[in-house]
Scaffold this active site. Structure first.
Site, short mmCIF file in Angstrom:
data_model
loop_
_atom_site.label_atom_id
_atom_site.label_comp_id
_atom_site.label_asym_id
_atom_site.label_seq_id
_atom_site.Cartn_x
_atom_site.Cartn_y
_atom_site.Cartn_z
N TRP A 102 0.82 -1.21 0.00
CA TRP A 102 0.00 0.00 0.00
C TRP A 102 0.85 1.25 0.00
CZ3 TRP A 102 -4.49 -0.90 -1.77
CH2 TRP A 102 -5.09 -2.14 -1.55
N ASP A 170 -1.02 6.61 6.55
CA ASP A 170 -2.16 5.78 6.20
C ASP A 170 -2.34 4.80 7.35
OD1 ASP A 170 -3.97 3.93 5.25
OD2 ASP A 170 -2.84 3.42 3.43
N LYS A 194 -11.92 -1.75 8.13
CA LYS A 194 -11.14 -2.72 8.89
C LYS A 194 -11.38 -2.58 10.39
CE LYS A 194 -7.66 -2.53 5.24
NZ LYS A 194 -8.01 -3.76 4.53
#
Length: 359
Positions: A102, A170, A194
């Site tokens: 990511w 992030d 999540k």
């Protein structure tokens, strides 16, 4: 109906209490005769939910007044582009610390929009650890990290970066899983699916002073200031996702806040890592011990044949989502906040039993 042992990486498990509360209010929220999904985002009933959710985030994360809390759409992936669009000016360089897939994706988007550099990386070792050698400068436009790496199962245990440049993170996969030194960061972003709620809303927490860096010629919806000025109500927000986020935040508060959740998460992770460590190599963990994630436990067995047998038998026993990411294979148990200790105990017992039958 019996609940599955849900180890999906995202969208992920939600607390049963939250789902049952939403179910009870689904067709008649707050005596409106409507579902929260049917309310106008300009209505008093919805605005109360919206503002309470912001207040809960501020309380749980201890967000100072100099920060804005925004509810955006487009997931973390849109943030990969919005961040350099807003904060990477000509003549500056954005610094990306690579710790997994990511962070690579975030860097890829920034490269389309300006100058970048890599200030640290563990890619050569297949992202088995969080980079220790970090090269940052006070002149960086910003420094970007990914706090937890879902695919490789690594996590920043502390944020060992010292710079006067804005630090951006992030935190999609570990926000609210532990206490957070919020003042260290200029901007945090997190897709909700999540730890915070269902997919559809992205939380952004940013210092108000960053708005000064945004160029005037950006499209309206891609400016953070647009959403800050209108309390994230410039256009229709994902109202149901924000309502669900509200319920999850209340659940976190009832379970001891980030401190209580952190202890619970450590206990869950230790159950699984202990099996790996005691297996004499039957289970092979991907992450180095000092970088292990309390959110994503990644491992392989001794052969691909055993991997597949493990996954097939686990599925038959009611375990869901244990396949590793398609890019790396193997196995992965995502044990976000809402995954119960009982599910982790059941997986531990299955792993021990599977080893006894197959070694």
């Amino acid at each position: 109906m019996k609940r599955a042992h849900n180890f999906n990486a995202g969208p992920a498990a939600l607390p049963l209490e939250v789902l049952e509360k939403a179910q009870s209010e689904l067709t008649n929220f707050n005596n409106t005769g409507m579902s929260v999904m049917e309310l106008s985002h300009r209505s008093k009933e919805y605005e109360e939910v919206h503002n309470e959710t912001i207040d809960l985030l501020k309380e749980l994360i201890r967000i100072p007044e100099e920060y804005d809390v925004l509810f955006l759409q487009g997931g973390a992936s849109l943030q990969f582009a919005m961040i350099p669009m807003n904060f990477l000016r000509e003549g500056q360089t954005a610094n990306y610390i690579l710790s997994g897939s990511w962070s690579e994706k975030a860097l890829k988007e920034a490269k389309l929009l300006g100058e970048t550099k890599i200030g640290g990386s563990s890619k050569e070792d297949n992202y088995t650890y969080i980079p220790n050698e970090i090269d940052v400068s006070d002149d960086d436009a910003y420094v970007h990290i990914t706090s937890n790496n879902t695919i490789f199962g690594t996590q920043w245990q502390d944020f060992h970066i010292e710079t006067k440049a804005p630090l951006i993170a992030d935190m999609s996969s570990d926000i609210l899983s532990r206490p957070l030194p919020i003042e260290k960061f200029s901007l945090i972003y997190a897709g909700a699916q999540k730890n915070l709620g269902p997919s559809g809303v992205t939380v952004v927490i940013m210092k108000k002073e960053l708005h000064e860096k945004t160029p005037e010629n950006l499209p309206t919806l891609l400016k953070y200031s647009t959403h800050a000025d209108k309390n994230s109500l410039y256009h229709t927000p994902p109202t149901f996702a924000i309502y669900m986020l509200n319920l999850v935040l209340k659940w976190v508060k009832e379970n001891g806040g980030p401190e209580g959740i952190e202890q619970r998460n450590k206990e869950k992770a230790e159950l699984l890592y202990d099996v790996i460590d005691r297996s004499n190599g039957f289970y092979i963990g991907h992450a180095e011990k000092e970088s292990r994630s309390n959110m994503n436990v990644t491992f392989n067995l001794q052969s691909e044949t055993l991997n597949q047998r493990f996954l097939e038998e686990a599925k038959e026993k009611g375990f869901v989502g244990l396949n590793g990411h398609r890019s790396v294979g193997g196995c992965r148990a995502s044990i976000y906040n809402a995954v119960t200790k009982e599910s982790c105990e059941a997986l531990r017992d299955f792993m021990i039993d599977f080893q006894n039958k197959n070694q």
